[in-house]
Write a protein that holds these residues in place. Structure first.
Motif, PDB file in Angstrom:
ATOM      1  N   PHE A 180      40.299  47.974  54.319  1.00  0.00           N
ATOM      2  CA  PHE A 180      38.981  48.999  52.986  1.00  0.00           C
ATOM      3  C   PHE A 180      38.435  48.597  52.922  1.00  0.00           C
ATOM      4  O   PHE A 180      36.650  48.714  52.822  1.00  0.00           O
ATOM      5  CB  PHE A 180      40.180  50.151  52.255  1.00  0.00           C
ATOM      6  N   ASP A 181      38.737  47.162  52.280  1.00  0.00           N
ATOM      7  CA  ASP A 181      37.638  46.155  51.734  1.00  0.00           C
ATOM      8  C   ASP A 181      38.416  44.756  51.223  1.00  0.00           C
ATOM      9  O   ASP A 181      39.614  44.451  51.568  1.00  0.00           O
ATOM     10  CB  ASP A 181      36.859  46.546  50.345  1.00  0.00           C
ATOM     11  N   VAL A 182      37.160  43.782  50.639  1.00  0.00           N
ATOM     12  CA  VAL A 182      38.507  42.252  50.233  1.00  0.00           C
ATOM     13  C   VAL A 182      37.422  42.233  49.003  1.00  0.00           C
ATOM     14  O   VAL A 182      36.896  42.420  48.458  1.00  0.00           O
ATOM     15  CB  VAL A 182      38.012  41.632  51.423  1.00  0.00           C
ATOM     16  N   GLY A 183      38.914  41.882  48.373  1.00  0.00           N
ATOM     17  CA  GLY A 183      38.544  41.029  46.827  1.00  0.00           C
ATOM     18  C   GLY A 183      38.041  39.565  47.021  1.00  0.00           C
ATOM     19  O   GLY A 183      39.285  39.033  47.242  1.00  0.00           O
ATOM     20  N   TYR A 184      37.669  38.566  46.055  1.00  0.00           N
ATOM     21  CA  TYR A 184      37.608  37.478  46.140  1.00  0.00           C
ATOM     22  C   TYR A 184      36.457  37.039  44.979  1.00  0.00           C
ATOM     23  O   TYR A 184      35.713  37.618  44.509  1.00  0.00           O
ATOM     24  CB  TYR A 184      36.565  36.970  46.899  1.00  0.00           C
ATOM     25  N   GLY A 185      37.683  35.898  44.402  1.00  0.00           N
ATOM     26  CA  GLY A 185      37.309  35.605  42.575  1.00  0.00           C
ATOM     27  C   GLY A 185      38.278  34.058  42.402  1.00  0.00           C
ATOM     28  O   GLY A 185      38.827  33.842  43.459  1.00  0.00           O
ATOM     29  N   PHE A 186      37.603  33.531  42.065  1.00  0.00           N
ATOM     30  CA  PHE A 186      37.952  32.344  42.223  1.00  0.00           C
ATOM     31  C   PHE A 186      39.121  32.492  40.205  1.00  0.00           C
ATOM     32  O   PHE A 186      39.090  33.141  39.626  1.00  0.00           O
ATOM     33  CB  PHE A 186      36.879  31.372  41.318  1.00  0.00           C
ATOM     34  N   PHE A 187      39.577  31.451  39.866  1.00  0.00           N
ATOM     35  CA  PHE A 187      41.237  30.786  39.351  1.00  0.00           C
ATOM     36  C   PHE A 187      39.657  31.234  37.837  1.00  0.00           C
ATOM     37  O   PHE A 187      39.250  30.116  37.932  1.00  0.00           O
ATOM     38  CB  PHE A 187      41.110  29.643  38.744  1.00  0.00           C
ATOM     39  N   ARG A 188      40.524  32.073  36.576  1.00  0.00           N
ATOM     40  CA  ARG A 188      39.668  32.573  35.244  1.00  0.00           C
ATOM     41  C   ARG A 188      40.855  33.300  35.010  1.00  0.00           C
ATOM     42  O   ARG A 188      41.854  33.283  35.152  1.00  0.00           O
ATOM     43  CB  ARG A 188      39.061  33.288  35.747  1.00  0.00           C
ATOM     44  N   MET A 189      40.781  32.816  33.596  1.00  0.00           N
ATOM     45  CA  MET A 189      41.616  33.488  32.769  1.00  0.00           C
ATOM     46  C   MET A 189      40.917  33.302  31.518  1.00  0.00           C
ATOM     47  O   MET A 189      39.950  33.215  30.966  1.00  0.00           O
ATOM     48  CB  MET A 189      42.530  32.425  32.568  1.00  0.00           C
ATOM     49  N   SER A 190      41.021  34.430  30.120  1.00  0.00           N
ATOM     50  CA  SER A 190      40.512  34.423  29.428  1.00  0.00           C
ATOM     51  C   SER A 190      40.618  33.035  27.979  1.00  0.00           C
ATOM     52  O   SER A 190      41.880  32.466  28.609  1.00  0.00           O
ATOM     53  CB  SER A 190      41.215  35.540  28.210  1.00  0.00           C
ATOM     54  N   ARG A 191      40.241  32.605  27.871  1.00  0.00           N
ATOM     55  CA  ARG A 191      39.974  31.893  26.668  1.00  0.00           C
ATOM     56  C   ARG A 191      41.733  31.273  25.826  1.00  0.00           C
ATOM     57  O   ARG A 191      41.766  30.185  25.957  1.00  0.00           O
ATOM     58  CB  ARG A 191      38.442  31.127  26.022  1.00  0.00           C
ATOM     59  N   GLU A 192      41.698  32.600  25.353  1.00  0.00           N
ATOM     60  CA  GLU A 192      42.290  32.491  24.334  1.00  0.00           C
ATOM     61  C   GLU A 192      44.415  32.646  25.105  1.00  0.00           C
ATOM     62  O   GLU A 192      45.299  31.306  24.702  1.00  0.00           O
ATOM     63  CB  GLU A 192      42.973  34.225  23.892  1.00  0.00           C
ATOM     64  N   PHE A 193      44.690  32.627  26.344  1.00  0.00           N
ATOM     65  CA  PHE A 193      46.038  32.617  27.088  1.00  0.00           C
ATOM     66  C   PHE A 193      45.800  31.531  27.386  1.00  0.00           C
ATOM     67  O   PHE A 193      46.408  30.689  27.587  1.00  0.00           O
ATOM     68  CB  PHE A 193      45.703  33.948  28.121  1.00  0.00           C
ATOM     69  N   PHE A 194      43.916  31.270  28.279  1.00  0.00           N
ATOM     70  CA  PHE A 194      44.479  29.224  28.571  1.00  0.00           C
ATOM     71  C   PHE A 194      44.489  28.279  27.722  1.00  0.00           C
ATOM     72  O   PHE A 194      46.104  27.584  27.900  1.00  0.00           O
ATOM     73  CB  PHE A 194      43.257  29.503  29.295  1.00  0.00           C
ATOM     74  N   ARG A 195      44.145  28.581  26.132  1.00  0.00           N
ATOM     75  CA  ARG A 195      44.858  28.036  24.806  1.00  0.00           C
ATOM     76  C   ARG A 195      46.142  28.023  24.762  1.00  0.00           C
ATOM     77  O   ARG A 195      47.426  26.890  25.193  1.00  0.00           O
ATOM     78  CB  ARG A 195      44.288  28.390  24.167  1.00  0.00           C
ATOM     79  N   LYS A 196      47.011  29.196  25.243  1.00  0.00           N
ATOM     80  CA  LYS A 196      47.803  28.756  24.926  1.00  0.00           C
ATOM     81  C   LYS A 196      48.802  28.205  25.710  1.00  0.00           C
ATOM     82  O   LYS A 196      50.028  27.670  25.599  1.00  0.00           O
ATOM     83  CB  LYS A 196      48.716  30.510  24.196  1.00  0.00           C
ATOM     84  N   ILE A 197      48.914  28.598  27.679  1.00  0.00           N
ATOM     85  CA  ILE A 197      49.316  28.651  28.000  1.00  0.00           C
ATOM     86  C   ILE A 197      49.235  27.091  28.422  1.00  0.00           C
ATOM     87  O   ILE A 197      50.399  26.094  28.829  1.00  0.00           O
ATOM     88  CB  ILE A 197      49.228  28.953  29.820  1.00  0.00           C
TER      89      ILE A 197
END
Length: 339
Positions: free
Chosen positions: A271-288
């Motif tokens: 049907f189609d293809v999705g393509y995306g680099f690793f990304r995350m909200s700044r808030e979640f990234f800090r917690k992890i």
């Protein structure tokens, strides 16, 4: 580990315990789950947040001994799609969460930053979700992601949520549903008919990424088999190359990976293809980052643009050009959606 995980799906000891809200006992789904896992300790609670939102929980440690919480959702059944998620060109994009958290344990998963607990919360009041979707549809056509915060296909043998919604989806031509998964559960496609308004979106990665960062998930070739099965049975299929990682030991993975995928899958059936680099909200990234500071993913250097953490734009542009030289041999540009 993966064979052990597969056995737990059918094992009455899959969950450390099952917490049940008092209000949840009157719902049929609750009784079904308790009967299936009748050897598991059951703990009655007033509200799921009393357990799920407790302080001083360690997501990584708790993930090794997950409990299941059966709860009644009491408000906001639909959420506006966030900027870090792909909307595939749809203007009226929402997502919903029948289930909080996931039975997989991907190291890069944003859920580790979203929730304090690694326990699973399963909402049992499905008719209220249907009412909320109907209300949203009164304002026009709706694109609804139902498996962003979990993997409903992987969870299907525990609680078959989609069985409860399938006929409902079929009767809503103005509703377009995306079901995203990493599961290799081919039985789902053999036992359900394809619907014109349902897209099965498979997230796939090179095997090295899967082995290093996507613990408990099926290997690449098992996912490819599931994709081919879904296509064979007539489902609309989307492939998501997401997240793409950049690193000295990872950059050479993608060319053979893309070529292997399309040597197995006829792209004309996608049907189609999705393509995306690793990304995350700044808030979640800090917690992890505080819990997993020693892991490769969270020790890499990233660019913080507004509220999103990802790779520098020039790096993304460089690798996107390389990747698209390969992808465009198999997929028209118009069918690839980028975030």
């Amino acid at each position: 580990m993966k064979k052990y995980f597969k056995s737990l799906i059918k094992d009455k000891n899959m969950f450390n315990s099952i917490y049940v809200e008092e209000a949840a006992f009157r719902y049929p789904i609750t009784n079904s789950i308790l009967n299936k896992y009748d050897g598991c300790p059951v703990i009655k609670i007033k509200h799921y947040k009393d357990v799920f939102n407790r302080s001083n929980q360690h997501f990584g440690i708790q993930k090794q001994h997950q409990s299941l919480i059966l709860a009644v959702k009491d408000k906001q059944f639909l959420y506006k799609g966030p900027d870090v998620c792909q909307n595939f060109g749809r203007a009226n994009f929402y997502y919903t969460s029948f289930l909080l958290n996931c039975i997989y344990n991907c190291e890069y998963c944003y859920l580790q930053g979203m929730y304090q607990s690694a326990n699973l919360v399963a909402f049992v009041n499905i008719e209220d979700y249907k009412l909320a979707i109907n209300d949203a549809l009164s304002n026009g056509a709706l694109y609804l992601a139902v498996s962003y915060d979990t993997d409903l296909i992987a969870f299907n043998k525990v609680l078959p949520y989609l069985d409860h919604f399938y006929e409902f989806f079929e009767k809503k031509p103005d509703l377009e549903v995306e079901i995203r998964t990493k599961s290799a559960n081919v039985d789902f496609y053999k036992n359900h008919k394809p619907l014109d308004n349902v897209i099965m979106a498979f997230t796939i990665s090179p095997d090295k990424i899967i082995k290093n960062y996507e613990r408990l998930t099926p290997p690449l070739n098992s996912r490819i088999k599931a994709i081919k099965t879904a296509i064979e049975y007539g489902f609309k299929v989307r492939i998501c190359f997401d997240p793409i990682f950049i690193g000295d030991d990872l950059n050479d993975l993608y060319e053979p990976f893309f070529n292997h995928v399309f040597s197995e899958i006829n792209s004309s059936y996608l049907f189609d293809v999705g393509y995306g680099f690793f990304r995350m909200s700044r808030e979640f990234f800090r917690k992890i980052e505080k819990q997993y500071f020693s892991t490769q993913i969270f020790s890499d250097e990233y660019c913080r643009a507004g509220e999103v953490v990802s790779y520098r734009q020039e790096l993304r542009d460089e690798f996107m050009r390389k990747h698209f030289q390969i992808l465009n041999k198999y997929i028209d540009k118009e069918k690839i959606f980028i975030l």
